[in-house]
Design a protein around this motif. Structure first.
Motif, PDB file in Angstrom:
ATOM      1  N   CYS A 147       6.671  -6.431   0.482  1.00 29.65           N
ATOM      2  CA  CYS A 147       5.207  -6.861  -0.308  1.00 29.65           C
ATOM      3  C   CYS A 147       4.818  -5.073   0.374  1.00 29.65           C
ATOM      4  O   CYS A 147       3.958  -4.979  -0.094  1.00 29.65           O
ATOM      5  CB  CYS A 147       4.824  -7.632   0.482  1.00 29.65           C
ATOM      6  SG  CYS A 147       4.934  -9.200   0.736  1.00 29.65           S
ATOM      7  N   LYS A 148       5.234  -4.472   1.809  1.00 28.62           N
ATOM      8  CA  LYS A 148       4.442  -3.617   2.493  1.00 28.62           C
ATOM      9  C   LYS A 148       4.526  -2.310   1.081  1.00 28.62           C
ATOM     10  O   LYS A 148       3.472  -1.343   1.964  1.00 28.62           O
ATOM     11  CB  LYS A 148       5.061  -3.388   3.174  1.00 28.62           C
ATOM     12  CG  LYS A 148       6.780  -2.839   3.653  1.00 28.62           C
ATOM     13  CD  LYS A 148       7.247  -2.892   5.083  1.00 28.62           C
ATOM     14  CE  LYS A 148       9.267  -2.851   5.099  1.00 28.62           C
ATOM     15  NZ  LYS A 148       9.117  -2.193   6.438  1.00 28.62           N
ATOM     16  N   SER A 149       5.783  -2.325   0.223  1.00 32.07           N
ATOM     17  CA  SER A 149       6.343  -1.690  -1.189  1.00 32.07           C
ATOM     18  C   SER A 149       4.110  -0.879  -1.601  1.00 32.07           C
ATOM     19  O   SER A 149       4.425  -0.003  -1.641  1.00 32.07           O
ATOM     20  CB  SER A 149       6.971  -1.868  -1.500  1.00 32.07           C
ATOM     21  OG  SER A 149       7.751  -1.410  -0.390  1.00 32.07           O
ATOM     22  N   TYR A 150       3.518  -2.745  -1.765  1.00 27.56           N
ATOM     23  CA  TYR A 150       2.557  -2.153  -2.490  1.00 27.56           C
ATOM     24  C   TYR A 150       1.336  -2.017  -1.946  1.00 27.56           C
ATOM     25  O   TYR A 150       0.689  -3.328  -0.784  1.00 27.56           O
ATOM     26  CB  TYR A 150       2.303  -3.979  -2.956  1.00 27.56           C
ATOM     27  CG  TYR A 150       3.921  -3.815  -3.911  1.00 27.56           C
ATOM     28  CD1 TYR A 150       3.403  -3.372  -5.503  1.00 27.56           C
ATOM     29  CD2 TYR A 150       4.381  -4.657  -3.776  1.00 27.56           C
ATOM     30  CE1 TYR A 150       4.615  -3.367  -6.236  1.00 27.56           C
ATOM     31  CE2 TYR A 150       5.903  -4.807  -4.338  1.00 27.56           C
ATOM     32  CZ  TYR A 150       5.660  -4.374  -5.673  1.00 27.56           C
ATOM     33  OH  TYR A 150       7.559  -4.636  -6.442  1.00 27.56           O
ATOM     34  N   THR A 151       0.834  -0.447  -1.274  1.00 22.59           N
ATOM     35  CA  THR A 151      -0.122   0.279  -1.145  1.00 22.59           C
ATOM     36  C   THR A 151      -0.976   0.080  -1.638  1.00 22.59           C
ATOM     37  O   THR A 151      -2.823  -0.285  -0.626  1.00 22.59           O
ATOM     38  CB  THR A 151      -0.007   1.232   0.032  1.00 22.59           C
ATOM     39  OG1 THR A 151       0.488   2.167  -0.878  1.00 22.59           O
ATOM     40  CG2 THR A 151       1.762   1.195   1.107  1.00 22.59           C
ATOM     41  N   ALA A 152      -0.741   0.380  -3.025  1.00 25.09           N
ATOM     42  CA  ALA A 152      -2.228   0.104  -4.219  1.00 25.09           C
ATOM     43  C   ALA A 152      -0.935  -0.301  -5.369  1.00 25.09           C
ATOM     44  O   ALA A 152      -0.193   0.858  -5.642  1.00 25.09           O
ATOM     45  CB  ALA A 152      -3.077   1.837  -3.742  1.00 25.09           C
ATOM     46  N   ALA A 153      -2.157  -1.688  -5.829  1.00 27.01           N
ATOM     47  CA  ALA A 153      -1.304  -1.726  -6.949  1.00 27.01           C
ATOM     48  C   ALA A 153      -2.549  -2.876  -7.673  1.00 27.01           C
ATOM     49  O   ALA A 153      -3.704  -2.535  -7.296  1.00 27.01           O
ATOM     50  CB  ALA A 153      -0.117  -2.970  -5.710  1.00 27.01           C
ATOM     51  N   GLN A 154      -1.871  -2.982  -8.634  1.00 25.80           N
ATOM     52  CA  GLN A 154      -2.484  -3.730  -9.566  1.00 25.80           C
ATOM     53  C   GLN A 154      -2.076  -5.151  -9.657  1.00 25.80           C
ATOM     54  O   GLN A 154      -0.302  -5.509  -9.163  1.00 25.80           O
ATOM     55  CB  GLN A 154      -2.901  -3.481 -10.714  1.00 25.80           C
ATOM     56  CG  GLN A 154      -3.660  -2.055 -11.117  1.00 25.80           C
ATOM     57  CD  GLN A 154      -3.892  -1.420 -11.930  1.00 25.80           C
ATOM     58  OE1 GLN A 154      -3.345  -0.700 -12.589  1.00 25.80           O
ATOM     59  NE2 GLN A 154      -4.839  -2.202 -12.976  1.00 25.80           N
ATOM     60  N   GLU A 155      -2.033  -6.204  -9.946  1.00 23.51           N
ATOM     61  CA  GLU A 155      -1.842  -7.510 -10.653  1.00 23.51           C
ATOM     62  C   GLU A 155      -1.953  -7.184 -12.030  1.00 23.51           C
ATOM     63  O   GLU A 155      -2.407  -7.765 -12.841  1.00 23.51           O
ATOM     64  CB  GLU A 155      -3.104  -8.398 -10.390  1.00 23.51           C
ATOM     65  CG  GLU A 155      -1.804 -10.518 -10.168  1.00 23.51           C
ATOM     66  CD  GLU A 155      -3.664 -11.296  -9.635  1.00 23.51           C
ATOM     67  OE1 GLU A 155      -2.645 -12.109  -9.913  1.00 23.51           O
ATOM     68  OE2 GLU A 155      -4.243 -10.910 -10.063  1.00 23.51           O
ATOM     69  N   PHE A 156      -0.521  -7.459 -12.662  1.00 20.18           N
ATOM     70  CA  PHE A 156      -0.533  -7.422 -13.705  1.00 20.18           C
ATOM     71  C   PHE A 156       0.341  -9.139 -14.128  1.00 20.18           C
ATOM     72  O   PHE A 156       0.211  -8.791 -16.192  1.00 20.18           O
ATOM     73  CB  PHE A 156       1.022  -6.603 -14.263  1.00 20.18           C
ATOM     74  CG  PHE A 156       0.469  -5.373 -13.369  1.00 20.18           C
ATOM     75  CD1 PHE A 156       0.063  -4.108 -14.436  1.00 20.18           C
ATOM     76  CD2 PHE A 156       1.062  -4.919 -12.382  1.00 20.18           C
ATOM     77  CE1 PHE A 156      -0.283  -2.793 -14.042  1.00 20.18           C
ATOM     78  CE2 PHE A 156       1.089  -3.226 -12.196  1.00 20.18           C
ATOM     79  CZ  PHE A 156       0.584  -2.516 -12.610  1.00 20.18           C
TER      80      PHE A 156
END
Length: 712
Positions: A359-368
């Protein structure tokens, strides 16, 4: 009908009734002409703008005392009485009635002061209240004002009031009783500048008993006087001052005005009493009248000296207490869903639908997507926004879906018993399972991220349009507040017409309407940097906190927000103003602000809100903790305490308006809070600094009161 016309009409009927011979008639007319001119001079001095008590009493004192010490009035009055043998006391009484207009005007301006003092007295602990001496001050003032009310009543009913009543009133005013006006005025003055007689209230300096030590401490407080005591209290209890209706400087300044006005009322009654007793042939009283004048000069001078010294040290900033009974859009405003806690499985955070990361890898992401229509199918999606700062708590949980319009969840309870948020009864059918799962060797974890998604549910807009007073009407800014109109937060100003000497026409005050703005909710749209509103996003959500002060001799006539280095920054428009006539030079108006950014040499510091819960749960009144060359970022509330569902800090929506209304020379944005809570951003205003307008009469016979206090 003016005062002079009324006098001559009254004289005419009196002469007809008296049936005097021609020689006496000529003598009375000549004497009356002189008396009318003399009374007119008294009226002119007391009604003149320069005796407004508001710092200008000393300026008019020489003219007033010059008139009142003149012995011609007593002589003319006595001569008139001997000639006419009719109603001389009533005529003198009618002339004093003309002096009430100016004093009544001052009374109205100071009406809010007694309310503030009474409120302050109720707040103080009994011991502090006694030491400061507010109870004593109010106790001494009330009988003077009460006798003055009787004085006014006798003026209004002068044709029916008996001579014995007036004589008894005059004797009461000038007697040596401890309740006489003269005695009360000196007792009141001793509370400002205590003299040697105050030592009788103290115990000997060598006393060693507990009670003795307490009295010695009381001695120190007494010798400081009410202005210094008040100053000490206001400094120590600074956080409680928001309950008042004015700045600390304005409060002490108004207290000085009240004391000076009380002295003026008492002095007028004393001079009337000497004149009346002379008419009744009880004596000459010339020396007594002269001594009263000297005492009046001494009291006025010493009070002005001490008041000026203390007021110059006091803050002229005024703000409101955060309301302890919060009501949204009345006492506070909040941005909604700017950043909000959001439960999402990592399989939906990448286009490959893999679970290879953490989870911590997603500092800036989107929901696909919404994999297999699991928990994500039960919630308000964030598929049109961005996700930031994802983190993992535990694998399996029960989520209480919220029924509140701007929340997704009320609480989350994990299988281990760990709880985030405040657990309350969850409506039947609103508890949903949110479980992680394994895909071969990879764990597909449920993450909690911060959702940044503009849309109809997200109020995240700030107006950049200026709010400026109506210059054509001669208005200035008299108050300020935050309002939310159509999902956009605006600065709204209250305006009113400026009057001379720091005053504002209260009947002209009104809230200037804000201009509606329709924001664009499309997160993919290019926001025009020249648009008239700002949008809060994860990247740009900082609000600068500053204390802005106008140059000397200027007042605030407008406010606005601007963009500055990715921050929202406050500016105010100021214009020069003439103190003695209230005229504003709008043509010389300028916008001023603090241009510092975090990258400046004198860099701004961020206000850190650590693990903040919603301000609605704060256990005690939030106090100012930041506000000068700093900034605060709007953020989600604590995940642990509130599941990150609330955008904090809130905005204090209460109107900040000093009472009575005064010129405003400064505007501030500050943060008020308690550790562990989001707090509020609130306005403060600075009232006009009146220090330089407390004029001290030149009197070589009066020693320096500051020196007297320090050497006692």
């Amino acid at each position: 009908m003016n005062l002079t016309s009324a006098f001559w009409i009254l004289l005419f009927f009196s002469l007809v009734k008296a049936q005097l011979d021609p020689a006496s008639l000529v003598q009375i007319i000549a004497t009356s002409i002189a008396l009318v001119k003399y009374v007119a001079d008294i009226w002119k001095a007391i009604s003149n703008e320069t005796i407004k008590i508001e710092g200008e009493l000393g300026e008019a004192l020489p003219d007033l005392t010059k008139i009142l010490e003149n012995k011609e009035l007593q002589n003319m009055t006595l001569e008139w009485t001997n000639l006419m043998k009719y109603s001389a006391d009533r005529k003198v009484l009618s002339q004093f009635a003309a002096m009430n207009a100016r004093l009544d005007g001052m009374n109205q301006k100071l009406s809010s002061l007694e309310l503030s003092l009474s409120r302050l007295v109720r707040q103080l602990p009994v011991t502090v209240r006694f030491e400061v001496g507010l109870d004593r001050i109010l106790t001494l003032i009330r009988p003077i004002h009460s006798l003055y009310d009787n004085f006014r009543l006798y003026q209004q009913e002068r044709d029916q009031i008996e001579k014995l009543t007036l004589e008894d009133f005059a004797l009461t005013i000038v007697s040596h009783s401890t309740t006489s006006i003269r005695s009360l005025l000196w007792q009141l003055h001793d509370s400002v500048l205590p003299g040697p007689f105050s030592l009788e209230w103290t115990s000997p300096p060598n006393s060693t008993s507990i009670r003795g030590r307490r009295k010695i401490r009381k001695r120190r407080f007494i010798l400081e006087g009410i202005f210094h005591q008040f100053k000490n209290y206001l400094e120590v209890y600074n956080g409680e001052l928001c309950n008042l209706t004015k700045s600390p400087q304005q409060l002490i300044y108004d207290l000085y005005n009240l004391l000076a006005l009380t002295d003026a009322k008492g002095y007028a009654m004393m001079q009337f009493s000497w004149m009346l007793l002379k008419i009744y042939e009880k004596g000459d009283f010339t020396r007594e009248s002269d001594l009263a004048r000297q005492e009046f000069e001494k009291r006025v001078t010493e009070k002005a000296q001490v008041a000026r010294s203390v007021i110059s040290q006091m803050s002229n900033w005024y703000d409101r207490c955060i309301n302890e009974k919060p009501v949204e859009n009345e006492t506070y405003i909040q941005f909604t869903e700017v950043l909000q806690g959001y439960v999402v499985n990592e399989v939906d955070l990448n286009t490959e639908n893999t679970c290879k990361e953490e989870c911590k890898s997603y500092t800036a992401a989107q929901e696909f997507g919404c994999h297999k229509k699991t928990f994500c199918n039960s919630e308000k999606r964030c598929d049109q926004g961005k996700l930031h700062g994802c983190t993992f708590f535990e694998a399996d949980s029960s989520v209480c879906m919220s029924t509140s319009p701007h929340r997704r969840y009320d609480w989350i309870e994990y299988k281990s018993g760990r709880l985030i948020g405040q657990k309350t009864e969850c409506r039947t059918g609103n508890t949903k399972r949110a479980d992680s799962w394994w895909r071969f060797l990879y764990h597909c974890s449920n993450c909690i991220c911060l959702c940044d998604q503009p849309g109809p549910r997200s109020d995240r807009y700030v107006s950049l349009r200026p709010a400026v007073a109506d210059v054509l009407s001669g208005n200035i800014v008299t108050g300020v507040r935050f309002v939310k109109e159509g999902r956009v937060v605006h600065i709204q100003i209250q305006e009113g017409k400026s009057l001379p000497r720091g005053s504002v026409n209260a009947s002209s005050m009104q809230w200037r309407p804000v201009e509606p703005i329709t924001p664009n909710d499309d997160s993919t749209a290019l926001i025009n940097k020249y648009s008239d509103y700002a949008t809060l996003t994860y990247e740009e959500r900082a609000l600068d906190l500053d204390h802005l002060m106008a140059p000397q001799g200027h007042v605030v006539i407008g406010l606005r927000f601007r963009r500055l280095g990715g921050h929202i920054n406050l500016e105010m428009q100021v214009a020069p103003i003439e103190f003695f006539n209230g005229w504003v030079d709008y043509g010389s108006a300028v916008w001023i602000g603090n241009d510092n950014t975090p990258a400046s040499e004198e860099s701004r510091k961020q206000v850190q809100l650590h693990n903040p819960d919603t301000p609605l749960r704060t256990p005690s009144r939030p106090l100012e903790d930041a506000g000068d060359n700093e900034y605060v970022e709007f953020q989600a509330s604590s995940i642990e305490k509130d599941v990150g569902q609330t955008t904090i800090p809130f905005l204090d929506a209460q109107a900040v308006i000093p009472q009575p209304p005064m010129w405003i020379t400064g505007i501030a944005l500050v943060h008020k809070g308690n550790p562990g809570y989001g707090g509020y951003v609130a306005f403060k205003v600075a009232t006009y600094n009146m220090t330089d307008h407390i004029l001290v009469p030149n009197s070589k016979s009066v020693s320096d009161p500051e020196k007297e206090i320090n050497t006692v």
